[in-house]
Design an enzyme around this catalytic site. Structure first.
Site, PDB file in Angstrom:
ATOM      1  N   ARG A  40       0.855  -1.180   0.000  1.00 20.64           N
ATOM      2  CA  ARG A  40       0.000   0.000   0.000  1.00 20.64           C
ATOM      3  C   ARG A  40       0.896   1.236   0.000  1.00 20.64           C
ATOM      4  O   ARG A  40       1.918   1.274   0.675  1.00 20.64           O
ATOM      5  CB  ARG A  40      -0.879  -0.009   1.253  1.00 20.64           C
ATOM      6  CG  ARG A  40      -1.924   1.086   1.295  1.00 20.64           C
ATOM      7  CD  ARG A  40      -2.370   1.366   2.725  1.00 20.64           C
ATOM      8  NE  ARG A  40      -2.929   0.198   3.390  1.00 20.64           N
ATOM      9  CZ  ARG A  40      -4.229  -0.095   3.429  1.00 20.64           C
ATOM     10  NH1 ARG A  40      -5.100   0.689   2.824  1.00 20.64           N
ATOM     11  NH2 ARG A  40      -4.653  -1.166   4.090  1.00 20.64           N
ATOM     12  N   VAL A  46      -1.483  -2.588  -4.056  1.00 19.65           N
ATOM     13  CA  VAL A  46      -0.982  -3.621  -4.971  1.00 19.65           C
ATOM     14  C   VAL A  46      -1.386  -4.985  -4.426  1.00 19.65           C
ATOM     15  O   VAL A  46      -1.270  -5.247  -3.226  1.00 19.65           O
ATOM     16  CB  VAL A  46       0.556  -3.554  -5.103  1.00 19.65           C
ATOM     17  CG1 VAL A  46       1.059  -4.642  -6.058  1.00 19.65           C
ATOM     18  CG2 VAL A  46       1.001  -2.183  -5.584  1.00 19.65           C
ATOM     19  N   LYS A  61      -1.659  -3.250  -9.657  1.00 16.90           N
ATOM     20  CA  LYS A  61      -1.658  -1.996  -8.888  1.00 16.90           C
ATOM     21  C   LYS A  61      -2.891  -1.182  -9.249  1.00 16.90           C
ATOM     22  O   LYS A  61      -3.090  -0.851 -10.418  1.00 16.90           O
ATOM     23  CB  LYS A  61      -0.384  -1.189  -9.173  1.00 16.90           C
ATOM     24  CG  LYS A  61      -0.356   0.160  -8.452  1.00 16.90           C
ATOM     25  CD  LYS A  61       1.052   0.721  -8.326  1.00 16.90           C
ATOM     26  CE  LYS A  61       1.523   1.458  -9.540  1.00 16.90           C
ATOM     27  NZ  LYS A  61       2.790   2.192  -9.299  1.00 16.90           N
ATOM     28  N   ASP A 158      14.573   9.072  -9.368  1.00 20.23           N
ATOM     29  CA  ASP A 158      14.054   8.723  -8.038  1.00 20.23           C
ATOM     30  C   ASP A 158      14.540   7.337  -7.612  1.00 20.23           C
ATOM     31  O   ASP A 158      13.770   6.536  -7.095  1.00 20.23           O
ATOM     32  CB  ASP A 158      12.529   8.792  -8.022  1.00 20.23           C
ATOM     33  CG  ASP A 158      11.958   8.806  -6.601  1.00 20.23           C
ATOM     34  OD1 ASP A 158      12.703   9.193  -5.669  1.00 20.23           O
ATOM     35  OD2 ASP A 158      10.790   8.438  -6.414  1.00 20.23           O
TER      36      ASP A 158
END
EC number: 2.7.11.24
Length: 370
Positions: A40, A46, A61, A158
């Site tokens: 989560r 998911v 997802k 990221d």
């Protein structure tokens, strides 16, 4: 566990089954049988699932109310556009996007990925031992996947342990491309928020406008250090504290190390920090292989123009037992991720619909037959 439930208002849509997981309704294609929720986040939930047609385990997802937040909607659209083109064993594969029933009013998006067992963040914080071979193999796969992305002119922007999925065979795959951009992009994206702070390169912390693939290399260095030490190397509390932690380890910078900083205020701040000789990485990670320390030092160089590239990192002696240049082909074509940031929610929805069609030739055929 996944519990099959009646559709909302008793009105189900053809080709869909309804399940409840963690108090969340999933409306999914009948060919998928959900098993249980496995994760989560801010994006949604998911669950693991089985594809009845192929008997393959997958991860579904659900992104709930994706158009409520414009930034999230654009992130999702970018990820869909990017993953359609990417094919590499160290990059997560997007296998399907479920077609919604209503083209012009759908609110939720269901993405189907290959299923992995865990992520590097969970492994690092677990009591499980990590040998030099483990660390070397995880780093090798991360660099391989990143070399592929950079060959397609893609910056991930990221990279962090939680965005590196791992299975029981220790296979690693890079995921979460919502912040990814093309290296050729210029302008506003260069100054917006990127990279979770602890893994953020100095040039981003110093608000330098013109950054490139070396930001991802810095993140890899931070991740590798975390693998070696089982804790983050630079756990800053805010931006200036983050810079202080970096300088405390690397030592005070010479004048030539600061030439890349195009922001006079940022350069003054770095110069104002008290002198520090730094901390040898070999003393921070006394059990690490000497070649691992040498490579880590080359990835954690303050000046991005002097930092090692992904290709150079793969060619480093620490990687030589694993790296075969001929087995690492580049991406076929550069990928265009430029999207007008000002387009309407309806246009984002329509563009998502067209991305979904790439996974559903039967829908395209039916539309053509009308």
């Amino acid at each position: 566990m996944a519990i099959m439930v009646d559709p909302p208002n008793g009105m189900g849509n053809q080709g869909k089954y309804y399940y409840s997981m963690w108090q969340t309704l999933f409306e999914i294609d009948t060919k998928y049988v959900p098993i249980k929720p496995i994760g989560r986040g801010a994006y949604g939930i998911v669950c693991s699932s089985i594809n009845r047609e192929t008997n393959e385990k997958v991860a579904i997802k659900k992104i709930h109310n994706v158009f409520d937040n414009r930034v999230d909607a654009l992130r999702t659209l970018r990820e869909l556009k990017l993953l359609r083109h990417l094919r590499h064993e160290n990059v997560i594969a997007l296998k399907d996007i479920m077609m919604p029933v209503h083209r012009r009013s759908f609110k939720d998006v269901y993405l189907v990925y290959e299923l992995m067992d865990t992520d590097l963040h969970q492994i690092i914080k677990s009591p499980q031992g990590l040998s030099n071979d483990h660390c070397q193999y995880f780093l090798f796969q991360l660099l391989r996947g990143l070399k592929y992305l950079h060959s397609a002119e893609i910056l991930h922007r990221d990279l962090k342990p939680g965005n590196l999925l791992v299975n029981a065979n220790c296979d690693l795959k890079i995921c979460d491309f919502g912040l990814a951009r093309t290296n050729s992009s210029k302008g506003q994206f260069m100054t917006e928020y990127v990279v979770t702070r602890w893994y953020r390169a100095p040039e981003l912390l110093l608000c330098c406008d013109n950054y490139g693939t070396s930001i991802d290399v810095w993140s890899v260095g931070c991740i590798f250090a975390e693998l070696l030490g089982r804790k983050p190397i630079f756990p800053g509390t805010e931006c200036l504290n983050q810079l202080k932690l970096i300088v405390n380890v690397l030592g005070t910078m010479s004048e030539s190390d600061l030439e890349f900083i195009d922001n006079p205020k940022a350069r003054r701040y770095i110069k104002s920090l008290p002198y520090t000789p730094g901390v040898p990485l070999a003393s921070m990670y006394p059990h690490a292989h000497p070649l691992a320390i040498d490579l880590l030092q080359k990835m954690l160089i303050f000046d991005p123009t002097k930092r090692i590239s992904v290709t150079e990192a793969l060619e480093h002696p620490y990687m030589s037992p694993l790296y075969d240049p001929s087995a690492n082909p580049p991406a076929q074509v550069p990928i265009d991720l430029d999207i007008d940031e000002n387009i309407s929610a309806d246009m984002i929805r329509e563009m998502m619909w067209h991305e979904m069609l790439h996974y559903h030739p039967e829908v395209v055929a039916a539309m053509s037959a009308r």
